[in-house]
Design a protein around this motif. Structure first.
Motif, PDB file in Angstrom:
ATOM      1  N   PHE A  49       5.585   6.260  -2.301  1.00 25.40           N
ATOM      2  CA  PHE A  49       5.345   5.171  -3.246  1.00 25.40           C
ATOM      3  C   PHE A  49       4.262   4.253  -2.693  1.00 25.40           C
ATOM      4  N   GLN A  54       1.737   0.665  -7.379  1.00 24.29           N
ATOM      5  CA  GLN A  54       3.004   0.705  -8.119  1.00 24.29           C
ATOM      6  C   GLN A  54       3.185   2.069  -8.783  1.00 24.29           C
ATOM      7  N   GLN A  55       2.958   3.093  -7.990  1.00 29.35           N
ATOM      8  CA  GLN A  55       2.953   4.453  -8.502  1.00 29.35           C
ATOM      9  C   GLN A  55       3.431   5.410  -7.405  1.00 29.35           C
ATOM     10  N   ASP A 139      12.148  -1.843  -4.684  1.00 34.39           N
ATOM     11  CA  ASP A 139      10.875  -1.915  -5.401  1.00 34.39           C
ATOM     12  C   ASP A 139      10.567  -0.595  -6.113  1.00 34.39           C
ATOM     13  N   LYS A 142      12.767  -0.460  -9.255  1.00 34.93           N
ATOM     14  CA  LYS A 142      12.222  -1.356 -10.286  1.00 34.93           C
ATOM     15  C   LYS A 142      11.048  -0.705 -11.004  1.00 34.93           C
ATOM     16  N   ALA A 143      10.142  -0.092 -10.216  1.00 35.52           N
ATOM     17  CA  ALA A 143       8.977   0.557 -10.817  1.00 35.52           C
ATOM     18  C   ALA A 143       9.406   1.719 -11.704  1.00 35.52           C
ATOM     19  N   GLN A 147       8.880   1.999 -15.828  1.00 33.74           N
ATOM     20  CA  GLN A 147       8.180   3.156 -16.410  1.00 33.74           C
ATOM     21  C   GLN A 147       9.063   3.955 -17.361  1.00 33.74           C
TER      22      GLN A 147
END
Length: 417
Positions: A49, A54-55, A139, A142-143, A147
């Motif tokens: 990650f 944020q991917q 985190d 959350k991402a 998505q």
């Protein structure tokens, strides 16, 4: 159709930033389980990650000539994590946000410079497994939810040390962050794995106290390892010619290196045989200042600091040691104790429950504040050859029963695949 399994290597990725890969603790656990899992199941998708992008990105791997696995992990990606929680103080998030305004931009720039070759991957469904620190997984989760992913979250939890008042430092904001991170993760996990029976027991204890929520899914134990694989790097150090005891990744406080220094001081002051002490691990300025105190002047010539030894040298240090000493007041598992046994070296441990789970009848135990007893054990190791030979014989006889990284990977996959 089989649901995809995504195996998170982010903790291993972050350990590759800097002059030398930090190959200890959680990063090592992630790396080694991942390597063995790759050989056991050919359809795992390994991912990392990026906190800047944020991917998630896919990581490929290859098999070396010796049959082991090497991941295509870029170095020096420089991803700085920014904490998510600040307890009850409403001002701190604002101040910290100002101080870290440039962090996402820097994270993104570092990623594009060092990891642009990695391909992004959409994690829509299936199972996402991570053995990273909870604050990192939060985190990621959350991402994923932003998505629209419905992937099942399965974390491996390592310990709950920061929830013990006074076990590390005073219960403070960082500990409240740890509490909030674990609450968030537990509430969203479809299943939880713990690295020991002790950690599972701790989880239930904090649930019973109302500090942590009851997990919505099952809690399963995957005990960690004793296995200590040999290194592939060239050796960089010489092992001491005098008899020495070894500590690995110890520090002041919960790790309790103070009791080891005091035991050596006591031996030296009383004219008793005193081994050298090799302190291997990260460079700790505070620990070095502590060891330089006048109270330890009599043993300062017995101390040898080895900063961040590579795996080849770590194995050399284990094998050459009179014993490993692990005096921690609390542990979730205790990798160095298991690794010492794998290398045929006695493990002298505190009576911490997790360390007894690791070493069983092969360990030598003392109460974590009893420097007198530890001094007696060290003196016996120095002077009683029959005792030493018997210890090593019993450890050698038990090696076929010790846990390997392959065993851990098999147990993990059986639970989540």
């Amino acid at each position: 159709m089989t649901q995809p399994l995504y195996f998170d290597l982010t903790e291993a990725l972050l350990s590759t930033s800097g002059e030398r890969t930090q190959y200890y603790g959680i990063a090592r656990t992630v790396h080694e389980i991942g390597r063995e899992a790759a050989l056991l199941k050919n359809d795992i998708r390994f991912v990392v990650f990026s906190f800047g992008m944020q991917q998630f990105y896919e990581v490929t791997w290859r098999k070396r000539e010796d049959g082991s696995v090497e991941f295509d992990l870029p170095k020096d990606v420089g991803q700085k994590w920014v904490r998510s929680y600040f307890g009850k103080n409403r001002v701190l998030p604002f101040i910290f946000g100002l101080l870290n305004r440039s962090t996402p931009k820097k994270n993104k720039a570092h990623w594009l410079k060092h990891a642009a070759h990695l391909k992004p991957v959409a994690i829509d469904s299936g199972t996402f497994f991570s053995a990273a620190r909870p604050k990192l997984i939060v985190d990621m989760v959350k991402a994923l939810r932003i998505q629209g992913s419905t992937v099942a979250i399965v974390p491996l939890l390592h310990d709950f040390m920061p929830l013990h008042d006074g076990a590390t430092k005073r219960f403070r904001k960082l500990d409240r962050n740890f509490l909030a991170d674990n609450r968030f993760l537990i509430e969203r996990a479809s299943q939880i794995l713990t690295n020991s029976n002790f950690t599972a027991k701790e989880l239930q204890s904090f649930v019973d106290k109302g500090m942590l929520p009851k997990p919505p899914g099952p809690v399963n134990v995957v005990q960690l390892v004793h296995h200590c694989p040999g290194g592939t790097e060239p050796s960089e150090i010489s092992v001491p010619t005098e008899r020495y005891i070894l500590t690995v990744a110890l520090n002041l406080g919960r790790k309790n290196i103070e009791v080891v220094l005091e035991a050596l001081r006591r031996l030296k002051a009383n004219g008793r045989p005193t081994p050298k002490l090799v302190i291997a691990g990260s460079h700790r300025k505070r620990l070095r200042r502590y060891a330089a105190r006048p109270a330890f002047s009599g043993i300062q010539d017995r101390l040898i600091f080895v900063d961040n030894p590579n795996q080849t040298d770590l194995v050399k240090l284990y094998k050459g040691a009179l014993a490993l000493v692990m005096p921690s007041k609390l542990e979730g598992w205790g990798l160095p104790a298991g690794e010492a046994l794998w290398c045929g070296t006695p493990a002298v441990c505190s009576t911490a429950e997790a360390l007894q789970e690791v070493c069983g009848e092969l360990g030598i135990y003392f109460e974590p504040d009893d420097d007198d007893h530890l001094a007696d054990i060290l003196e016996r190791l120095m002077t009683d050859e029959e005792f030493r030979i018997d210890l090593r014989r019993r450890i050698g006889d038990a090696k076929p029963r010790l846990r390997t990284w392959q065993t851990v990977a098999k147990d993990t996959l059986r639970r989540i695949a």
